[in-house]
Every structure is written in structure tokens, then in C-alpha cells.
Design a protein around this motif. Structure first.
Motif, mmCIF file in Angstrom:
data_model
loop_
_atom_site.group_PDB
_atom_site.id
_atom_site.type_symbol
_atom_site.label_atom_id
_atom_site.label_comp_id
_atom_site.label_asym_id
_atom_site.label_seq_id
_atom_site.Cartn_x
_atom_site.Cartn_y
_atom_site.Cartn_z
ATOM 1 N N GLU A 191 -15.040 19.056 -82.685
ATOM 2 C CA GLU A 191 -14.473 19.382 -83.995
ATOM 3 C C GLU A 191 -13.203 18.585 -84.247
ATOM 4 O OE1 GLU A 191 -13.026 23.485 -84.698
ATOM 5 O OE2 GLU A 191 -14.607 23.597 -86.205
ATOM 6 N N MET B 67 -20.589 25.352 -74.196
ATOM 7 C CA MET B 67 -20.894 25.292 -75.629
ATOM 8 C C MET B 67 -19.615 25.482 -76.432
ATOM 9 S SD MET B 67 -24.000 24.723 -76.851
ATOM 10 C CE MET B 67 -24.191 25.705 -78.337
ATOM 11 N N GLU B 68 -18.789 26.438 -75.983
ATOM 12 C CA GLU B 68 -17.520 26.695 -76.659
ATOM 13 C C GLU B 68 -16.576 25.498 -76.527
ATOM 14 O OE1 GLU B 68 -13.626 29.653 -76.305
ATOM 15 O OE2 GLU B 68 -15.479 30.159 -75.242
ATOM 16 N N LYS C 258 -24.423 16.920 -77.902
ATOM 17 C CA LYS C 258 -23.427 17.093 -78.961
ATOM 18 C C LYS C 258 -22.844 15.756 -79.407
ATOM 19 C CE LYS C 258 -23.593 21.594 -79.093
ATOM 20 N NZ LYS C 258 -24.145 22.299 -80.288
ATOM 21 N N ALA D 270 -17.384 22.326 -75.978
ATOM 22 C CA ALA D 270 -17.930 21.219 -76.758
ATOM 23 C C ALA D 270 -17.657 21.407 -78.242
ATOM 24 C CB ALA D 270 -19.429 21.082 -76.510
ATOM 25 N N HIS D 271 -17.857 22.604 -78.736
ATOM 26 C CA HIS D 271 -17.629 22.881 -80.161
ATOM 27 C C HIS D 271 -16.179 22.586 -80.543
ATOM 28 C CE1 HIS D 271 -17.868 24.841 -84.073
ATOM 29 N NE2 HIS D 271 -16.788 25.546 -83.737
ATOM 30 N N CYS D 272 -15.259 23.079 -79.730
ATOM 31 C CA CYS D 272 -13.831 22.884 -80.025
ATOM 32 C C CYS D 272 -13.426 21.415 -79.939
ATOM 33 C CB CYS D 272 -12.983 23.707 -79.063
ATOM 34 S SG CYS D 272 -13.152 25.478 -79.264
ATOM 35 N N THR E 202 -21.883 12.634 -83.204
ATOM 36 C CA THR E 202 -20.531 12.174 -83.511
ATOM 37 C C THR E 202 -20.355 10.716 -83.088
ATOM 38 O OG1 THR E 202 -19.518 12.669 -81.364
ATOM 39 C CG2 THR E 202 -19.770 14.514 -82.904
#
Length: 253
Positions: free
Chosen positions: A76, A68-69, A126, A71-73, A130
Motif C-alpha cells: 500500500e 497477508m497483513e 502481491k 504484504a497489504h501494509c 505493483t
């Protein structure tokens, strides 16, 4: 910019894939229990972004938190493409059914099958929000399509991974996304996994002598050779989503 995530990048095929991608100026995120210092040094020399993240792929909660971390980074930064190599895998337990222990059975299925499923599910979820293309490479095995005495758990987990790959590809095609997911069978390579196989007993693994012969007669594939062929396919070829590629086919082209 392209980013690559590689599980099991600290050694073997994963290490060779990471080195080749860094040579190609692709940012690499290594996910494994221990870090490979050579990869860090190579990335610094090339001036390429590199990060190692420790993760125990047999723990579902840790997988969810770590990826999750990641993917978020990554999302972004709006990368042009994310290459996800689900490479980490274990061969154990090597034993005939009836003599298997519960704990290694569960660990094998978690690392070989559940982890790639969870990671793939997370990234496709995710990516839906996008414009980033996700290319997923699930490292499988010839054991997925051949019954090998003593390898019932490994054969089953890799067969499951093949079916997951093929089914996911069908779903993504129906959704008309640009994502690609393939399987890759790397053949018999000179890795730590082969050392584990050779250290077992013939009572547990009927083909033991054959695998010892692979080593003695220098018949094991070099991980760099295998990695180069795979990366060539991913970067310059047009991999067919849902297909399971075999190293033998790629070496012949």
C-alpha cells in the motif's frame, strides 16, 4: 523507500542483519516469536521505521494471516523494493533415522522449508500487481549439499529450500520480472543453534567432537561479520538470481 522483512530477527544472524539494515536507514519488520528490544531502541535512535510482529512459523494458518497483513501494509506504501530474509530455522531433531520422533520432524520441515515457500509465494503474488521489486534471501546451509549423520531432516529441508530457490528463479526469469531470489549459506556461526548441536550425544550425532572443537578453538564465525557480507551483497552487489552464495566466497572477495 526500502523495507526489509526478517524472520527470526530476535537473535543470531537475523538480529545482526536487522541491525545492519537499520544502520543503512532501511525500515525493518521483525517476525519472530519474541521481540528484540535492542532493535527497537536502535530504530528509535536512528529515526527509522521498525515493527515487530509475533508469529509461530510452524503454523501455516498463522503464517498466512501474519504475512497477508504485512504484504497489504507494505504494498500500500508502494516501496521501491522489499527485501525478504527467510532466515528463521531449526536444527532439531538431531537423531538417526529409526530413532526420530514425528513431531520435531514435521516442525523442522514447516519452519525450514514450508514457511519460506508460503511467504515467498505470497509476496511474489502481491508484487505481480505493483511495480515493487522483491529481493528474497533464503538462508540455507552447507548441510543442504552434504549428508551429515544425525541431521537427515535438517539436510533434507535445506536441500529442498535450495531447489525451491533455484526453481523460483527460473520461473521469474521466464516471466521476465525484476524480482531476485538467492540462497545464502552462512557457514558455522556462534549462535544458539551451535549450542543445541553441542548439547547432543555422539550416538545421535557422529561429528559432535568436531563441533565442540569449533567452539573451543574459536573457529565459529561472528554473526555480525556474516551479516555485513550478506547485506553488502544485497545492497551494493548484483546478486545472481537462483544462485546459492556461500560466506566463504564472500569473505574472500
Amino acid at each position: 523507500m526500502k523495507y526489509a522483512i526478517i524472520t527470526g530477527a530476535s537473535k543470531g544472524l537475523g538480529e545482526s542483519i536487522a541491525k545492519r539494515l537499520l544502520q543503512e536507514q532501511i525500515a525493518v519488520i521483525s517476525v519472530s516469536r519474541t521481540e528484540n528490544k535492542e532493535l527497537k531502541s536502535l530504530a528509535m535512535d536512528k529515526g527509522i521505521e521498525y515493527k515487530h510482529i509475533s508469529c509461530n512459523l510452524s503454523l501455516e494458518t498463522e503464517i498466512q494471516e501474519v504475512f497477508m497483513e504485512i504484504a497489504h501494509c507494505l504494498f500500500e506504501n508502494q516501496p521501491t523494493e522489499i527485501l525478504l530474509f527467510n532466515n528463521a530455522g531449526v536444527i532439531e531433531p538431531i537423531q538417526k533415522v529409526g530413532n526420530l520422533d514425528q513431531t520435531p520432524i514435521i516442525r523442522n520441515i514447516k519452519i525450514n522449508l514450508i514457511a519460506p515457500m508460503l511467504i515467498t509465494n505470497l509476496f511474489l503474488s502481491k508484487a505481480h500487481l505493483t511495480n515493487t521489486k522483491v529481493t528474497i534471501i533464503n538462508v540455507t546451509s552447507g548441510a543442504a549439499i552434504r549428508s551429515i549423520e544425525g541431521w537427515s531432516v535438517y539436510c533434507s529441508s535445506k536441500a529442498g529450500l535450495n531447489m525451491f530457490t533455484q526453481t523460483t528463479a527460473v520461473e521469474q526469469a521466464d516471466l521476465e520480472t525484476k524480482h531476485t531470489i538467492i540462497g545464502f549459506s552462512p557457514g558455522v556461526m556462534d549462535t544458539g543453534m551451535q549450542e543445541t548441536i553441542r548439547s547432543t550425544t555422539e550416538d545421535a550425532f557422529k561429528e559432535l567432537e568436531k563441533f565442540k572443537e569449533y567452539k573451543e578453538k574459536n573457529m565459529l564465525l561472528d554473526t555480525d561479520t556474516v551479516a555485513h557480507r550478506l547485506v553488502d551483497l544485497v545492497l551494493t552487489g548484483t546478486p545472481e538470481s537462483g544462485k546459492v552464495y556461500h560466506i566463504k566466497e564472500l569473505l574472500e572477495t
